[in-house]
Design a protein around this motif. Structure first.
Motif, PDB file in Angstrom:
ATOM      1  N   LEU A 112      46.026  37.357  37.379  1.00 11.51           N
ATOM      2  CA  LEU A 112      44.651  36.942  37.682  1.00 11.51           C
ATOM      3  C   LEU A 112      44.378  36.981  39.187  1.00 11.51           C
ATOM      4  O   LEU A 112      43.323  37.445  39.621  1.00 11.51           O
ATOM      5  CB  LEU A 112      44.385  35.540  37.134  1.00 11.51           C
ATOM      6  CG  LEU A 112      44.273  35.413  35.620  1.00 11.51           C
ATOM      7  CD1 LEU A 112      44.159  33.941  35.209  1.00 11.51           C
ATOM      8  CD2 LEU A 112      43.083  36.195  35.103  1.00 11.51           C
ATOM      9  N   ARG A 115      44.157  40.682  40.282  1.00  8.82           N
ATOM     10  CA  ARG A 115      42.891  41.298  39.858  1.00  8.82           C
ATOM     11  C   ARG A 115      41.720  40.806  40.699  1.00  8.82           C
ATOM     12  O   ARG A 115      40.814  41.568  41.013  1.00  8.82           O
ATOM     13  CB  ARG A 115      42.640  41.043  38.378  1.00  8.82           C
ATOM     14  CG  ARG A 115      43.528  41.893  37.508  1.00  8.82           C
ATOM     15  CD  ARG A 115      43.185  41.756  36.062  1.00  8.82           C
ATOM     16  NE  ARG A 115      44.056  42.626  35.284  1.00  8.82           N
ATOM     17  CZ  ARG A 115      44.247  42.494  33.991  1.00  8.82           C
ATOM     18  NH1 ARG A 115      43.626  41.553  33.322  1.00  8.82           N
ATOM     19  NH2 ARG A 115      45.046  43.313  33.359  1.00  8.82           N
ATOM     20  N   SER A 116      41.758  39.531  41.076  1.00 12.88           N
ATOM     21  CA  SER A 116      40.675  39.008  41.912  1.00 12.88           C
ATOM     22  C   SER A 116      40.685  39.641  43.298  1.00 12.88           C
ATOM     23  O   SER A 116      39.683  39.611  44.000  1.00 12.88           O
ATOM     24  CB  SER A 116      40.780  37.484  42.031  1.00 12.88           C
ATOM     25  OG  SER A 116      41.861  37.117  42.875  1.00 12.88           O
ATOM     26  N   THR A 121      47.077  45.901  36.966  1.00 12.79           N
ATOM     27  CA  THR A 121      48.163  45.151  36.345  1.00 12.79           C
ATOM     28  C   THR A 121      49.501  45.561  36.952  1.00 12.79           C
ATOM     29  O   THR A 121      49.598  46.539  37.680  1.00 12.79           O
ATOM     30  CB  THR A 121      48.205  45.413  34.824  1.00 12.79           C
ATOM     31  OG1 THR A 121      48.416  46.809  34.617  1.00 12.79           O
ATOM     32  CG2 THR A 121      46.916  44.979  34.162  1.00 12.79           C
TER      33      THR A 121
END
Length: 193
Positions: A112, A115-116, A121
């Protein structure tokens, strides 16, 4: 022209969807009527189809973005649901489930954050696949090891071995993912398209 990675209808994706659909049935059989034999067959199918969908994706050149999401999602859902059911049935101790689920939580938080910051991935590693492979074979063996039959006695040491190796590899792969996470934080992320 459409990118082949955007395909939805592929044989590997179908196998992943079937594997996902087996999760509620597995839980019902294991926790409801306690039909361990049928639940065992579903777990065996999950392990075999996990191996087969990857092989078919490469062999048939049917790798897809959807498959890249479905396959690990199905793996993680089976690991989580199987651990939950096994704790409820007293097949594995609670601490084993907590350790393995905590690994997923830590890796998920890292994802997370990445990705932010514009990263994708983690690169799937063979170590992570080997860990999942071991656990997906440990679970049917742990289920088979229930009871006093001759099969149960034969399955028990193999079940413990696959569980120990799978758990150790699962944790080791998490350390590698966390290491990748910290390396990624030190460099400028790729631009998000």
């Amino acid at each position: 022209m459409r990118d082949p990675a955007d395909r939805l209808l592929t044989i590997p994706n179908l196998l992943s969807v079937l594997r996902l659909a087996g999760v509620p049935l597995f839980l019902y059989l294991l926790l409801g009527p306690r039909e361990d034999g049928w639940a065992l067959l579903i777990l065996m199918f999950a392990g075999f189809s996990d191996w087969l969908d990857g092989k078919l994706a490469r062999w048939l050149d049917q790798m897809s973005n959807l498959g890249a999401l479905l396959d690990p999602a199905a793996d993680r859902l089976y690991v989580f649901c199987t651990l939950l059911a096994f704790v409820i049935r007293d097949i594995v101790p609670l601490w084993v489930a907590v350790v393995l689920v905590s690994r997923e939580v830590v890796v998920g938080i890292c994802l997370l954050v990445l990705r932010s910051r514009g990263w994708g991935t983690f690169e799937v590693t063979y170590l992570g696949k080997a860990a999942t492979f071991n656990l997906l074979y440990a679970f049917p063996l742990l289920l088979l090891a229930q009871g006093d039959s001759a099969w149960a006695q034969v399955a028990l040491p193999f079940a413990y071995a696959f569980t120990a190796w799978g758990g150790a590899l699962y944790l080791w792969s998490a350390l590698l993912y966390v290491y990748q996470f910290f390396l990624a934080l030190r460099v400028t992320p790729r631009t998000v398209a």
